[in-house]
Design an enzyme around this catalytic site. Structure first.
Site, PDB file in Angstrom:
ATOM      1  N   GLU A   5      30.892  -3.565  -5.452  1.00 55.52           N
ATOM      2  CA  GLU A   5      32.103  -3.597  -6.283  1.00 55.52           C
ATOM      3  C   GLU A   5      31.993  -5.408  -7.412  1.00 55.52           C
ATOM      4  OE1 GLU A   5      36.386  -2.392  -5.235  1.00 55.52           O
ATOM      5  OE2 GLU A   5      34.702  -2.669  -3.305  1.00 55.52           O
ATOM      6  N   LYS A  23      38.679   2.574 -10.054  1.00 57.60           N
ATOM      7  CA  LYS A  23      38.199   2.873  -9.040  1.00 57.60           C
ATOM      8  C   LYS A  23      40.039   3.600  -8.651  1.00 57.60           C
ATOM      9  CE  LYS A  23      38.100   0.649  -4.454  1.00 57.60           C
ATOM     10  NZ  LYS A  23      37.937  -0.682  -3.675  1.00 57.60           N
ATOM     11  N   CYS A  33      33.986   2.104  -3.963  1.00 54.28           N
ATOM     12  CA  CYS A  33      34.737   1.745  -1.844  1.00 54.28           C
ATOM     13  C   CYS A  33      34.729   3.227  -1.344  1.00 54.28           C
ATOM     14  CB  CYS A  33      34.615   0.182  -2.025  1.00 54.28           C
ATOM     15  SG  CYS A  33      34.429  -0.345  -0.404  1.00 54.28           S
TER      16      CYS A  33
END
Length: 561
Positions: A53, A130, A166
């Site tokens: 990330e 994300k 994540c």
């Protein structure tokens, strides 16, 4: 790394690029990415390389993301990476400016995504935003990013790959929707910072996602230190709820797997040992010291070596992180320093091969007392004179740091910092506090662990340093126990109040003495002003003094009301 075996027929080889980056240095980070792509091509014959990330910016980039010039640098480096990956596929974390971004300089960029950019044969073919933006603890992503809303599945040579980033993997929906969209394998790009017990939590969560989706998960994590955060790497592959491949902890690495169109995975290479307990914490602390000193351009470190347990542990950590040749220890005795302390400090330096200097604080201390004597006439000595000694040491150490370009490490632990058993501009002076989040009892445990793993003839920390009763040695016959409860008890209260947000009633119900609990919790709250002025230190717990504990300095909160 030796060349890998040829890719199995019908499979796509995916490389896991566990890299260390520097926040803000997009050009150097892109250089590292391009170098890693070349290695994956030449050594592994990989078709796909997956990076963590926000690899391009480093994590967390914080308010750099508010700068248009910084985002423009990121855009330019993505183009460089695409050109270098002319025959490969690359999936890399980077901020992405959405079309129509018209925010003004200094405004929160509402049209900015925390993205995974998918490059195939030199072209950007997809991106994923994300979806779960963490805004707790050390995370502040809602300040910068717009939440993604759609799953992303890309097909590379017949293999459908779903993408998450994540925090997405800690929720069920993003992975489930990727699987529903046709993914047979899920890639998750991570900048997941270390704290104790985090590894088991990750493995449990990822295994749960594997069971829910039926898809193997390739978990790629950032590695290296960034201010108070340490990223531990430990990238892995989970298949049928079992971890089938592990990359090492706290070091860069390049792993690989072969993935088939139906989602089958063949793992390759060594599955590394992951440290636990004291070994894990010790590894995190050395990694944090190494990267903080090197990434900030210092030539080595200096520290005051008192002969006590805290400075002895910090010296050992510094030597293991940077090498003895890059460490300078300074003894600074006063009239209250015991011969034992001087002897033990000298013994440790001799055994570890560390240069040692001795600077008595007596002349400066006496001059300060003389200067203040007209104003202090008739007043008894108290903590003021004790603090003068600590501040004298701080001045001398900072002068050495300035003159020789060495980072000054402070040696205070979490237990002391919590209750203010430390001196502003004295033993708190410095650039970095390696054991700031390490409670006193863990300091002892780490020292004992390191001594059992000695690399030379002698243990690095003299046994007497570990066994003797702790003392600040700022007055005659001083002991920590004169001012503080036993450290076993103190650490229990600090953990309960700071890390677990327990009330006084909770702690008393658990068997702790109410009077001591009230005294210690009051000290913790009163000393926020000191901690706000302390140097950063390495986070190893769920709740460290720093990014993830933001208490007001001026506050009327009374937990015992």
């Amino acid at each position: 790394m030796t060349s890998a075996n040829p890719t199995e027929a019908g499979a796509v080889r995916i490389a896991l690029a566990q890299v260390s980056t520097q926040v803000g240095n997009c050009i150097a980070n892109a250089d590292r990415v391009i170098e890693t792509i070349a290695r994956a091509r030449q050594e592994l014959q990989a078709r796909v390389v997956v990076f963590p990330e926000l690899t391009l910016t480093g994590y967390p980039p914080e308010d750099l993301l508010l700068r248009h010039d910084f985002l423009a640098q990121c855009d330019a480096q993505i183009e460089r990476i695409a050109a270098a990956a002319h025959d490969m596929a690359v999936i890399i974390g980077a901020p992405r400016r959405m079309n129509g971004d018209t925010h003004q300089p200094g405004d929160a960029p509402a049209a900015l995504e925390n993205a995974a950019i998918v490059i195939d044969r030199g072209q950007i073919v997809a991106h994923y935003a994300k979806r779960a933006l963490p805004n707790y603890g050390v995370f502040d992503e809602k300040r910068y990013f717009k939440k993604g809303r759609e799953a992303c599945v890309v097909e590379i040579d017949g293999v459908p790959l779903g993408i998450t980033i994540c925090e997405d993997i800690w929720e069920s929906r993003p992975a489930e929707e990727a699987a529903a969209a046709g993914a047979k394998v899920i890639l998750t790009l991570n900048a997941s910072p270390y704290h104790r017990h985090k590894t088991d939590e990750r493995a449990r969560v990822v295994s749960q996602r594997v069971r829910e989706t039926g898809c193997p998960i390739i978990y790629v994590n950032l590695v290296g230190g960034q201010d108070e955060l340490v990223f531990d790497g430990r990238s892995f592959v989970a298949d049928h709820s079992q971890i089938v491949s592990k990359l090492p902890a706290f070091k860069e690495s390049l792993g690989w797997v072969d993935v088939f169109p139906d989602g089958r995975i063949t793992a390759h290479g060594e599955s590394h040992h992951w440290p636990h307990g004291e070994e894990e914490v010790y590894s995190a602390l050395t990694a944090g010291i190494r990267d903080y000193v090197r990434k900030n351009g210092f030539h080595g470190i200096v520290l005051g070596l008192s002969g006590g347990i805290d400075s002895a542990l910090v010296l050992t950590l510094a030597v293991d992180a940077l090498g003895a040749e890059n460490v300078l220890a300074v003894r600074m005795p006063s009239r209250y320093t015991s011969p034992m302390s001087l002897t033990d400090a000298a013994e440790q330096c001799a055994h570890m091969g560390v240069a040692m200097e001795t600077l008595s604080i007596e002349p400066v201390f006496n001059e300060l007392k003389s200067s203040l004597s007209p104003l202090f006439a008739g007043l008894a000595e108290d903590a003021t004179e004790e603090n003068l000694q600590a501040r004298t040491r701080g001045v001398l150490l900072m002068a050495l740091s300035n003159k020789f370009g060495r980072m000054l490490l402070t040696t205070g632990n979490k237990s002391e910092l919590a209750v203010g058993y430390a001196t502003l501009y004295g033993d708190m002076a410095g650039g970095f506090a390696p054991i700031k989040d390490v409670p006193k009892m863990l300091v002892y445990a780490l020292a004992r662990w390191r001594n059992t793993h000695k690399t030379g003839e002698h243990p690095p920390i003299p046994t007497r340093v570990i066994e003797r009763e702790p003392s600040a040695e700022l007055r005659a016959d001083q002991r920590d126990a004169d001012s503080l409860p036993p450290y076993e008890l103190l650490d229990r209260i600090i953990t309960a109040f700071v890390e677990e947000d327990q009330s006084i009633e909770d702690m008393v119900a658990a068997g702790l003495d109410e009077a001591i609990v009230r005294r210690i919790t009051r000290l913790i709250l009163l000393n926020e002003y000191k901690r706000r002025q302390a140097p950063p230190g390495i986070r190893i717990s769920r709740r460290a003094f720093g990014r993830d504990r933001r208490y007001p300095i001026t506050s009327g909160f009374n937990p015992g009301a």
